[in-house]
Design a protein around this motif. Structure first.
Motif, mmCIF file in Angstrom:
data_model
loop_
_atom_site.group_PDB
_atom_site.id
_atom_site.type_symbol
_atom_site.label_atom_id
_atom_site.label_comp_id
_atom_site.label_asym_id
_atom_site.label_seq_id
_atom_site.Cartn_x
_atom_site.Cartn_y
_atom_site.Cartn_z
ATOM 1 N N ALA A 136 -22.198 19.269 -43.181
ATOM 2 C CA ALA A 136 -22.103 18.318 -43.962
ATOM 3 C C ALA A 136 -20.913 18.363 -44.921
ATOM 4 C CB ALA A 136 -23.349 18.149 -45.048
ATOM 5 N N THR A 137 -20.702 19.468 -45.365
ATOM 6 C CA THR A 137 -19.274 19.546 -46.215
ATOM 7 C C THR A 137 -17.951 19.163 -45.540
ATOM 8 O OG1 THR A 137 -18.961 22.049 -46.115
ATOM 9 C CG2 THR A 137 -20.454 21.274 -47.886
ATOM 10 N N LEU A 138 -18.086 19.770 -44.180
ATOM 11 C CA LEU A 138 -16.979 19.573 -43.201
ATOM 12 C C LEU A 138 -16.883 17.920 -42.924
ATOM 13 C CD1 LEU A 138 -17.326 22.739 -40.923
ATOM 14 C CD2 LEU A 138 -15.726 22.362 -42.695
ATOM 15 N N PHE A 139 -17.958 17.415 -42.518
ATOM 16 C CA PHE A 139 -18.125 16.043 -42.425
ATOM 17 C C PHE A 139 -17.369 15.101 -43.767
ATOM 18 C CE2 PHE A 139 -21.865 16.382 -39.412
ATOM 19 C CZ PHE A 139 -21.135 16.391 -38.317
ATOM 20 N N GLU A 140 -17.761 15.940 -44.890
ATOM 21 C CA GLU A 140 -17.073 14.880 -46.095
ATOM 22 C C GLU A 140 -15.580 15.127 -46.049
ATOM 23 O OE1 GLU A 140 -19.009 14.693 -49.873
ATOM 24 O OE2 GLU A 140 -20.506 15.993 -49.252
ATOM 25 N N ILE A 141 -15.225 16.172 -45.646
ATOM 26 C CA ILE A 141 -13.741 16.486 -45.522
ATOM 27 C C ILE A 141 -13.161 15.623 -44.548
ATOM 28 C CG2 ILE A 141 -11.768 17.927 -44.824
ATOM 29 C CD1 ILE A 141 -13.871 20.264 -46.063
ATOM 30 N N LYS A 142 -13.822 15.146 -43.470
ATOM 31 C CA LYS A 142 -13.488 14.136 -42.519
ATOM 32 C C LYS A 142 -13.673 13.121 -42.784
ATOM 33 C CE LYS A 142 -14.264 15.627 -38.108
ATOM 34 N NZ LYS A 142 -13.071 15.007 -37.390
ATOM 35 N N LYS A 143 -14.300 12.754 -43.886
ATOM 36 C CA LYS A 143 -14.625 11.404 -44.258
ATOM 37 C C LYS A 143 -15.870 10.603 -43.533
ATOM 38 C CE LYS A 143 -10.495 10.239 -47.256
ATOM 39 N NZ LYS A 143 -9.980 11.529 -47.039
ATOM 40 N N GLU A 144 -16.274 11.373 -42.548
ATOM 41 C CA GLU A 144 -17.595 10.934 -41.891
ATOM 42 C C GLU A 144 -18.897 11.065 -42.703
ATOM 43 O OE1 GLU A 144 -17.646 13.168 -38.196
ATOM 44 O OE2 GLU A 144 -15.483 12.701 -37.925
ATOM 45 N N TYR A 145 -18.818 10.234 -43.704
ATOM 46 C CA TYR A 145 -19.988 10.296 -44.920
ATOM 47 C C TYR A 145 -21.436 10.063 -44.359
ATOM 48 C CZ TYR A 145 -15.863 9.840 -47.726
ATOM 49 O OH TYR A 145 -14.434 10.183 -48.343
ATOM 50 N N GLN A 146 -21.662 9.140 -43.225
ATOM 51 C CA GLN A 146 -22.892 9.093 -42.544
ATOM 52 C C GLN A 146 -23.407 10.175 -42.085
ATOM 53 O OE1 GLN A 146 -24.873 6.471 -43.652
ATOM 54 N NE2 GLN A 146 -23.389 5.114 -44.333
ATOM 55 N N ASN A 147 -22.572 10.799 -41.249
ATOM 56 C CA ASN A 147 -22.932 12.255 -40.737
ATOM 57 C C ASN A 147 -23.215 13.182 -41.653
ATOM 58 O OD1 ASN A 147 -22.630 11.253 -38.117
ATOM 59 N ND2 ASN A 147 -20.724 11.964 -37.931
ATOM 60 N N ALA A 148 -22.554 13.219 -42.806
ATOM 61 C CA ALA A 148 -22.950 14.249 -44.024
ATOM 62 C C ALA A 148 -24.313 13.741 -44.583
ATOM 63 C CB ALA A 148 -21.922 14.170 -44.979
ATOM 64 N N LYS A 149 -24.597 12.505 -44.869
ATOM 65 C CA LYS A 149 -25.830 12.084 -45.330
ATOM 66 C C LYS A 149 -26.984 12.393 -44.463
ATOM 67 C CE LYS A 149 -28.036 7.729 -46.801
ATOM 68 N NZ LYS A 149 -27.986 6.260 -46.832
ATOM 69 N N VAL A 150 -26.801 12.393 -43.169
ATOM 70 C CA VAL A 150 -27.853 12.680 -42.397
ATOM 71 C C VAL A 150 -28.307 14.168 -42.273
ATOM 72 C CG1 VAL A 150 -28.533 13.019 -40.067
ATOM 73 C CG2 VAL A 150 -27.459 10.836 -40.614
ATOM 74 N N ASN A 151 -27.205 15.140 -42.445
ATOM 75 C CA ASN A 151 -27.408 16.694 -42.875
ATOM 76 C C ASN A 151 -28.010 16.767 -43.922
ATOM 77 O OD1 ASN A 151 -26.024 16.713 -40.251
ATOM 78 N ND2 ASN A 151 -24.999 18.522 -40.882
ATOM 79 N N TYR A 152 -27.696 16.169 -45.046
ATOM 80 C CA TYR A 152 -28.349 16.634 -46.415
ATOM 81 C C TYR A 152 -29.641 16.010 -46.622
ATOM 82 C CZ TYR A 152 -23.506 17.468 -48.274
ATOM 83 O OH TYR A 152 -22.313 17.851 -48.672
ATOM 84 N N LYS A 153 -29.967 14.850 -45.892
ATOM 85 C CA LYS A 153 -31.368 14.362 -45.995
ATOM 86 C C LYS A 153 -32.108 15.107 -45.003
ATOM 87 C CE LYS A 153 -31.308 9.840 -47.269
ATOM 88 N NZ LYS A 153 -32.006 8.413 -47.210
ATOM 89 N N ARG A 154 -31.747 15.968 -43.831
ATOM 90 C CA ARG A 154 -32.475 16.789 -42.972
ATOM 91 C C ARG A 154 -32.975 17.825 -43.914
ATOM 92 N NH1 ARG A 154 -30.979 19.534 -37.325
ATOM 93 N NH2 ARG A 154 -32.968 20.907 -37.226
ATOM 94 N N ILE A 155 -32.019 18.411 -44.632
ATOM 95 C CA ILE A 155 -32.481 19.765 -45.386
ATOM 96 C C ILE A 155 -33.488 19.434 -46.281
ATOM 97 C CG2 ILE A 155 -31.493 21.214 -47.226
ATOM 98 C CD1 ILE A 155 -28.533 20.955 -45.915
#
Length: 362
Positions: free
Chosen positions: A279-298
């Protein structure tokens, strides 16, 4: 008042007026610039530091201004901006010279060349030249720390360990020595020597530096939990490789390895850690929706994980700062406060929850 309202442009206007009236120290403006940077108001911070550069005759203060502008521009840059930043570093160093006075600028320039510009050998040359300055071990320690980091970038672990160990032995019990010991442990972890890394991290848990102690505890728990579950340490070895790739700014490759962990080790304790890292790597790449999915899964699937507060806080920050979903962010800050009050994020979460609720902050 303007700082509390995060209206840094108006605060800047006030500080300029105060400075013009008194013509004394620029320290208040430096502080304002640092606050704006910390709050990710980068354009305002750059304006403040450029004003400091233009209005001081003190070389050290000017150099601080130049350094902060370059650091902030690097934070927000895309690869197409890197040539301009490199040219600016070179212009400043040509103007003020490569001397002990510009040591911090040279360290940061070397870091930029290695981590953003793929010129590790040039960066190492710059840093090794600064080691010739007649400075104390304490003043040269940041150079050795950066040298070690760049050698890790090149996967020259043993050479990196030499520099980290010199700091640890020469400046015993100092904060930077503890940071060096943590980097020694992390280098061993990257190499797959988990037992040795864990033994070093046990010592660092009681570090006087809270940041180092927290990082050491996090890494120790990652290693010990996964060594206990998997005697072959297959998933942990993959994760360490992904972690190294992320350190090397090879984020796409790191994400791919983390995907393989998520697909092939679904029942293992490393899954929430892999989700968080990805998720943190998705944020660096500005792929915010992918990061959101990961955080929500945790948050949904791993309610008992020690990473629950990390996921709540990171997701709240993501929603508030990038996805304009302040109501949902407010709920997450509130959940963190009520259910994870002992979290290291609790103080910040309380401030941000109150700000979103519209409270007047003192």
């Amino acid at each position: 008042m303007f700082i509390q309202q995060k209206d840094y442009n108006k605060a800047f206007a006030q500080e300029k007026a105060i400075y013009k009236r008194q013509m004394q120290s620029l320290n208040r403006l430096v502080e304002l610039g640092l606050i704006a940077e910390n709050q990710k108001q980068y354009d305002d911070a750059i304006s403040v530091f450029n004003y400091i550069i233009d209005n001081t005759q003190d070389i050290d203060t000017k150099l601080v201004g130049h350094l902060k502008v370059l650091q902030i521009k690097t934070k927000i840059a895309t690869p197409s901006d890197y040539h301009d930043i490199k040219n600016k570093y070179e212009t400043v160093l040509e103007t003020y010279g490569k001397t002990p006075q510009t040591l911090s600028l040279q360290i940061n320039y070397a870091h930029f060349l290695a981590f953003n510009f793929n010129q590790e050998d040039q960066a190492i040359l710059i840093l090794k030249n600064t080691l010739k300055y007649k400075l104390s071990e304490y003043d040269l320690a940041p150079v050795k720390l950066e040298l070690g980091d760049i050698l890790i970038l090149k996967e020259k672990f043993n050479e990196a360990l030499i520099y980290y160990t010199q700091i640890e032995r020469n400046l015993k019990n100092s904060t930077i020595a503890q940071e060096a010991r943590f980097k020694i442990a992390k280098a061993s972890y990257y190499k797959g020597d988990f037992k040795w890394a864990e033994s070093q991290l046990k010592i660092l848990k009681s570090s006087t530096s809270q940041l180092t102690a927290n990082d050491a505890l996090d890494l120790k728990l990652l290693i010990s939990d996964n060594r206990a579950e998997d005697s072959l340490q297959v998933a942990l070895t993959k994760y360490a490789k992904a972690d190294l790739l992320a350190f090397q700014n090879k984020n796409d490759q790191a994400i791919t390895i983390l995907n393989s962990i998520l697909e092939e080790h679904k029942t293992e304790v490393i899954i929430p850690q892999a989700l968080l890292k990805q998720a943190t790597l998705f944020e660096i790449k500005k792929e915010y929706q992918n990061a959101k999915v990961n955080y929500k899964r945790i948050i949904t699937d791993f309610k008992d994980s020690i990473l629950m507060d990390n996921a709540l806080y990171n997701l709240a920050e993501l929603l508030a700062n990038h996805l304009n979903q302040t109501e949902e962010a407010k709920q997450l800050y509130e959940e963190l406060l009520f259910n994870h009050s002992d979290s290291i994020y609790a103080v910040d979460a309380r401030k941000k929850f109150r700000a979103l609720r519209g409270d007047t902050l003192n």
